[in-house]
Design a protein around this motif. Sequence first.
Motif, mmCIF file in Angstrom:
data_model
loop_
_atom_site.group_PDB
_atom_site.id
_atom_site.type_symbol
_atom_site.label_atom_id
_atom_site.label_comp_id
_atom_site.label_asym_id
_atom_site.label_seq_id
_atom_site.Cartn_x
_atom_site.Cartn_y
_atom_site.Cartn_z
ATOM 1 N N ARG A 1 0.807 -0.928 0.097
ATOM 2 C CA ARG A 1 -0.009 -0.121 0.043
ATOM 3 C C ARG A 1 1.027 1.324 0.031
ATOM 4 O O ARG A 1 1.323 1.835 -0.978
ATOM 5 C CB ARG A 1 -1.066 0.045 1.144
ATOM 6 C CG ARG A 1 -2.014 -0.967 1.127
ATOM 7 C CD ARG A 1 -3.118 -0.986 2.111
ATOM 8 N NE ARG A 1 -2.746 -0.467 3.397
ATOM 9 C CZ ARG A 1 -2.473 -1.494 4.507
ATOM 10 N NH1 ARG A 1 -2.596 -2.666 4.328
ATOM 11 N NH2 ARG A 1 -2.138 -1.114 5.730
ATOM 12 N N LYS A 2 1.209 1.919 1.177
ATOM 13 C CA LYS A 2 2.010 3.003 1.142
ATOM 14 C C LYS A 2 3.169 2.823 1.906
ATOM 15 O O LYS A 2 4.197 3.710 1.898
ATOM 16 C CB LYS A 2 1.147 4.042 2.148
ATOM 17 C CG LYS A 2 -0.143 4.315 1.522
ATOM 18 C CD LYS A 2 -0.850 5.471 2.327
ATOM 19 C CE LYS A 2 -2.266 5.668 2.058
ATOM 20 N NZ LYS A 2 -2.938 6.490 2.898
ATOM 21 N N ALA B 1 3.694 3.010 4.903
ATOM 22 C CA ALA B 1 3.814 4.072 6.163
ATOM 23 C C ALA B 1 3.226 3.383 7.404
ATOM 24 O O ALA B 1 2.471 2.396 7.450
ATOM 25 C CB ALA B 1 2.645 4.962 6.031
ATOM 26 N N GLY C 1 1.756 2.353 10.700
ATOM 27 C CA GLY C 1 0.216 2.662 11.222
ATOM 28 C C GLY C 1 -0.657 2.863 10.562
ATOM 29 O O GLY C 1 -1.785 3.348 10.699
ATOM 30 N N ASP C 2 -0.650 2.816 9.227
ATOM 31 C CA ASP C 2 -1.387 2.965 8.116
ATOM 32 C C ASP C 2 -2.727 2.001 8.177
ATOM 33 O O ASP C 2 -4.028 2.241 7.726
ATOM 34 C CB ASP C 2 -0.927 3.110 6.663
ATOM 35 C CG ASP C 2 -1.998 3.436 5.580
ATOM 36 O OD1 ASP C 2 -2.593 4.429 5.782
ATOM 37 O OD2 ASP C 2 -2.009 2.840 4.551
ATOM 38 N N TRP C 3 -2.543 0.786 8.877
ATOM 39 C CA TRP C 3 -3.426 -0.207 8.851
ATOM 40 C C TRP C 3 -4.727 0.615 9.489
ATOM 41 O O TRP C 3 -5.950 -0.245 9.282
ATOM 42 C CB TRP C 3 -3.341 -1.345 9.679
ATOM 43 C CG TRP C 3 -2.687 -0.845 11.168
ATOM 44 C CD1 TRP C 3 -1.667 -0.450 11.621
ATOM 45 C CD2 TRP C 3 -3.764 -1.117 12.314
ATOM 46 N NE1 TRP C 3 -1.771 -0.352 13.095
ATOM 47 C CE2 TRP C 3 -2.981 -0.579 13.390
ATOM 48 C CE3 TRP C 3 -4.821 -1.493 12.379
ATOM 49 C CZ2 TRP C 3 -3.683 -0.565 14.612
ATOM 50 C CZ3 TRP C 3 -5.695 -1.364 13.710
ATOM 51 C CH2 TRP C 3 -4.792 -0.747 14.886
ATOM 52 N N ASN D 1 -6.508 2.916 9.166
ATOM 53 C CA ASN D 1 -7.358 3.424 8.139
ATOM 54 C C ASN D 1 -8.096 2.372 7.401
ATOM 55 O O ASN D 1 -8.912 2.664 6.430
ATOM 56 C CB ASN D 1 -6.455 4.309 7.012
ATOM 57 C CG ASN D 1 -5.784 5.277 7.521
ATOM 58 O OD1 ASN D 1 -6.407 6.191 8.457
ATOM 59 N ND2 ASN D 1 -4.529 5.704 7.161
ATOM 60 N N TYR D 2 -7.749 1.225 7.529
ATOM 61 C CA TYR D 2 -8.298 0.171 6.576
ATOM 62 C C TYR D 2 -9.364 -0.675 7.872
ATOM 63 O O TYR D 2 -9.866 -1.623 7.418
ATOM 64 C CB TYR D 2 -7.685 -0.821 6.126
ATOM 65 C CG TYR D 2 -6.660 -0.040 5.085
ATOM 66 C CD1 TYR D 2 -7.259 0.045 3.686
ATOM 67 C CD2 TYR D 2 -5.661 0.715 5.282
ATOM 68 C CE1 TYR D 2 -6.572 0.751 2.769
ATOM 69 C CE2 TYR D 2 -4.987 1.499 4.352
ATOM 70 C CZ TYR D 2 -5.635 1.586 2.982
ATOM 71 O OH TYR D 2 -4.819 1.949 1.982
#
Length: 104
Positions: free
Chosen positions: A64-65, A67, A69-71, A73-74
């Motif tokens: 994905r990104k 980044a 901690g981006d999890w 957002n999902y």
Amino acid sequence: MKKDLSKGIKEIATFLGVHMSDSEINNIAWKTSFSEMKNNSARENYDPNQTVCALTSNRKLVFRKGAVGDWINYFTSEQKRVFDELFTEKMKHSELARHLEDSS
């Protein structure tokens, strides 16, 4: 290790007793960077005979990104709550969990 990948690779090599030049270490750092792995997976995903990842329904590797901690957002709030409960229970005796708590 993410902050200084070359340094981390050098430490691992030293621990394993593997001697590498700075050029070799930098090459490994470049090839294992998020952007390079993402580019390589995109090329490999075009080969129908290549099974890149058995974890996705279409057997393709997904980046994905990159980044941390981006999890979040999902996940729905319910998924996050369940994850937090399971993580706390499974990791309550883990040295890693204590380290994660100290760094947050």
